[in-house]
Design a protein around this motif. Structure first.
Motif, PDB file in Angstrom:
ATOM      1  N   ALA A   1     118.195  -7.049 -19.290  1.00 23.84           N
ATOM      2  CA  ALA A   1     119.597  -6.991 -19.582  1.00 23.84           C
ATOM      3  C   ALA A   1     120.033  -8.020 -20.675  1.00 23.84           C
ATOM      4  CB  ALA A   1     120.383  -7.637 -17.840  1.00 23.84           C
ATOM      5  N   LEU A   2     119.468  -8.814 -20.538  1.00 23.18           N
ATOM      6  CA  LEU A   2     119.432  -9.980 -21.897  1.00 23.18           C
ATOM      7  C   LEU A   2     119.325  -9.331 -23.125  1.00 23.18           C
ATOM      8  CD1 LEU A   2     120.192 -12.819 -22.900  1.00 23.18           C
ATOM      9  CD2 LEU A   2     117.591 -13.369 -22.572  1.00 23.18           C
ATOM     10  N   ASP A   3     118.372  -8.472 -23.160  1.00 20.50           N
ATOM     11  CA  ASP A   3     117.932  -7.773 -24.481  1.00 20.50           C
ATOM     12  C   ASP A   3     119.001  -6.742 -24.926  1.00 20.50           C
ATOM     13  OD1 ASP A   3     115.449  -8.894 -24.894  1.00 20.50           O
ATOM     14  OD2 ASP A   3     114.273  -7.194 -24.241  1.00 20.50           O
ATOM     15  N   ASP A   4     119.802  -6.380 -24.080  1.00 18.01           N
ATOM     16  CA  ASP A   4     120.980  -5.686 -24.170  1.00 18.01           C
ATOM     17  C   ASP A   4     122.014  -6.193 -24.823  1.00 18.01           C
ATOM     18  OD1 ASP A   4     119.695  -3.289 -23.387  1.00 18.01           O
ATOM     19  OD2 ASP A   4     120.775  -3.199 -21.395  1.00 18.01           O
ATOM     20  N   TYR A   5     122.128  -7.581 -24.602  1.00 17.17           N
ATOM     21  CA  TYR A   5     123.303  -8.377 -25.358  1.00 17.17           C
ATOM     22  C   TYR A   5     122.971  -9.037 -26.701  1.00 17.17           C
ATOM     23  CZ  TYR A   5     125.652  -7.941 -20.671  1.00 17.17           C
ATOM     24  OH  TYR A   5     125.916  -7.194 -19.385  1.00 17.17           O
TER      25      TYR A   5
ATOM     26  N   ALA B   1     124.828 -12.917 -25.657  1.00 18.52           N
ATOM     27  CA  ALA B   1     123.522 -13.010 -25.223  1.00 18.52           C
ATOM     28  C   ALA B   1     123.422 -14.449 -24.761  1.00 18.52           C
ATOM     29  CB  ALA B   1     122.376 -12.539 -26.344  1.00 18.52           C
ATOM     30  N   ARG B   2     123.863 -15.429 -25.551  1.00 23.03           N
ATOM     31  CA  ARG B   2     123.682 -16.913 -25.318  1.00 23.03           C
ATOM     32  C   ARG B   2     124.102 -17.398 -23.870  1.00 23.03           C
ATOM     33  NH1 ARG B   2     125.909 -21.185 -24.700  1.00 23.03           N
ATOM     34  NH2 ARG B   2     127.828 -20.422 -25.341  1.00 23.03           N
ATOM     35  N   LEU B   3     125.497 -16.643 -23.941  1.00 23.18           N
ATOM     36  CA  LEU B   3     126.303 -16.843 -22.546  1.00 23.18           C
ATOM     37  C   LEU B   3     125.342 -16.300 -21.494  1.00 23.18           C
ATOM     38  CD1 LEU B   3     128.625 -18.172 -21.072  1.00 23.18           C
ATOM     39  CD2 LEU B   3     130.068 -16.161 -21.601  1.00 23.18           C
ATOM     40  N   TYR B   4     125.106 -15.188 -21.420  1.00 24.13           N
ATOM     41  CA  TYR B   4     124.355 -14.125 -20.634  1.00 24.13           C
ATOM     42  C   TYR B   4     123.051 -14.925 -19.946  1.00 24.13           C
ATOM     43  CZ  TYR B   4     121.956 -10.909 -17.479  1.00 24.13           C
ATOM     44  OH  TYR B   4     121.134 -10.262 -16.531  1.00 24.13           O
ATOM     45  N   ALA B   5     122.523 -15.539 -20.738  1.00 21.06           N
ATOM     46  CA  ALA B   5     121.113 -16.356 -20.618  1.00 21.06           C
ATOM     47  C   ALA B   5     121.384 -17.912 -19.697  1.00 21.06           C
ATOM     48  CB  ALA B   5     120.316 -16.752 -21.945  1.00 21.06           C
ATOM     49  N   SER B   6     122.624 -18.225 -19.898  1.00 20.62           N
ATOM     50  CA  SER B   6     122.913 -19.392 -19.346  1.00 20.62           C
ATOM     51  C   SER B   6     123.532 -19.069 -17.914  1.00 20.62           C
ATOM     52  CB  SER B   6     124.298 -20.196 -20.222  1.00 20.62           C
ATOM     53  OG  SER B   6     125.269 -19.404 -19.909  1.00 20.62           O
TER      54      SER B   6
END
Ligand SMILES: Cc1cc2nc3c(=O)[nH]c(=O)nc-3n(C[C@H](O)[C@H](O)[C@H](O)COP(=O)(O)O)c2cc1C
Length: 206
Positions: A84-88, A93-98
Motif C-alpha cells: 500500500a505504501l508503494d502506491d503512494y 507516502a510519508r504520512l501513510y508511513a507514519s
C-alpha cells in the motif's frame, strides 16, 4: 423468550446513546492487560442480536490466541501495508508511513470474523438476487460488537490490510468461510471523539 412490554428509552438514554455513537472509535493503540473473564463472550452475545438476512446469522467469530497464527496475520499485514505504501508518493507516502493502522501485537484479544457462505440457515430468504447481503449481515454484527464494546469501555480496531487467503490458511477455516474482518480488542490507550485519521491529517489535501 419474548417479553410483552418493551422498554421505553428516555431522553437521558437518548443523549447517552448519541454520545456512544460519537465516541465509538477505531482503536489501534491498546494497553496489553487482559480483559476480564467472560467479557468478550458477553459482547459477542450482544453482537449476535443484530439483524441478518433471512435470520441467517452467518457470522463466525474465531478468537485467535495461538501465537503462530497471530504472527501469520501480522506478517500478512506487513506485506499488504508495504504494498500500500508503494502506491503512494511524496508527502502522502510519508504520512501513510507514519500512520498506525493496527493493534495486532498489543491488543490482548484478536478476533477473525468470517461469513459462512455455506450456511443453510435462513433457507436463502432475502438473498436470491443480492447474495452479498450475507456479508452485509456480518458487517452489521461487527458494528453492533463495536458499540457494545464501547459501552464497556473496550476499544475495537478493524484491520482489513490483510490477504484473506493467508489468514484463512493460517487459521485452517473451511473454504466456504469468507474473511470479513480482523478485530483487535482491548482497553484503549487513549480516547477521543475525533477519528485518528482525521487527527493525523490524512483527510487533508487531494
Ligand atoms: C471495513 C473497514 C475496514 C477498516 N480497515 C482498517 C484498517 O485496516 N486499518 C485501520 O487502521 N483502520 C481500519 N478501519 C477503520 C477506519 O479507518 C475508521 O473507521 C475511520 O478512519 C473512521 O474512524 P473512526 O472509526 O474512529 O470513526 C476500517 C474500518 C472499516 C469499516
Amino acid at each position: 423468550m419474548s417479553r410483552n412490554s418493551p422498554p421505553r428509552f428516555d431522553d437521558a438514554f437518548a443523549a447517552q446513546f448519541a454520545e456512544l455513537l460519537s465516541w465509538r472509535r477505531d482503536v489501534r493503540r491498546f494497553r496489553r492487560d487482559a480483559l476480564p473473564e467472560g467479557l468478550v463472550e458477553r459482547l459477542l452475545a450482544q453482537a449476535e442480536l443484530s439483524p441478518s438476512v433471512g435470520h441467517s446469522q452467518p457470522w463466525r467469530w474465531v478468537r485467535v490466541s495461538d501465537e503462530a497464527q497471530r504472527e501469520a496475520a501480522r506478517a500478512s499485514f506487513r506485506r499488504c501495508n508495504a504494498d500500500a505504501l508503494d502506491d503512494y508518493e511524496g508527502e502522502r507516502a510519508r504520512l501513510y508511513a507514519s500512520l498506525k493502522l493496527e493493534g495486532m501485537r498489543e491488543a490482548p484479544e484478536q478476533i477473525a470474523v468470517f461469513c459462512d457462505h455455506a450456511t443453510a440457515r435462513g433457507h436463502g430468504l432475502g438473498r436470491r438476487t443480492m447474495p452479498e447481503t450475507l456479508d452485509y449481515s456480518v458487517v452489521a454484527a461487527i458494528t453492533q460488537f463495536w458499540l457494545a464494546a464501547r459501552v464497556a469501555g473496550v476499544g475495537v480496531g478493524w484491520v482489513s490490510i490483510l490477504e484473506p487467503e493467508a489468514v484463512c490458511e493460517a487459521l485452517g477455516t473451511p473454504p466456504e468461510w469468507k474473511l470479513i474482518a480482523w478485530l483487535c480488542v482491548g482497553w484503549p490507550e487513549e480516547e477521543s471523539d475525533v477519528p485518528e485519521l482525521v487527527r493525523a491529517g490524512w483527510e487533508k489535501g487531494r
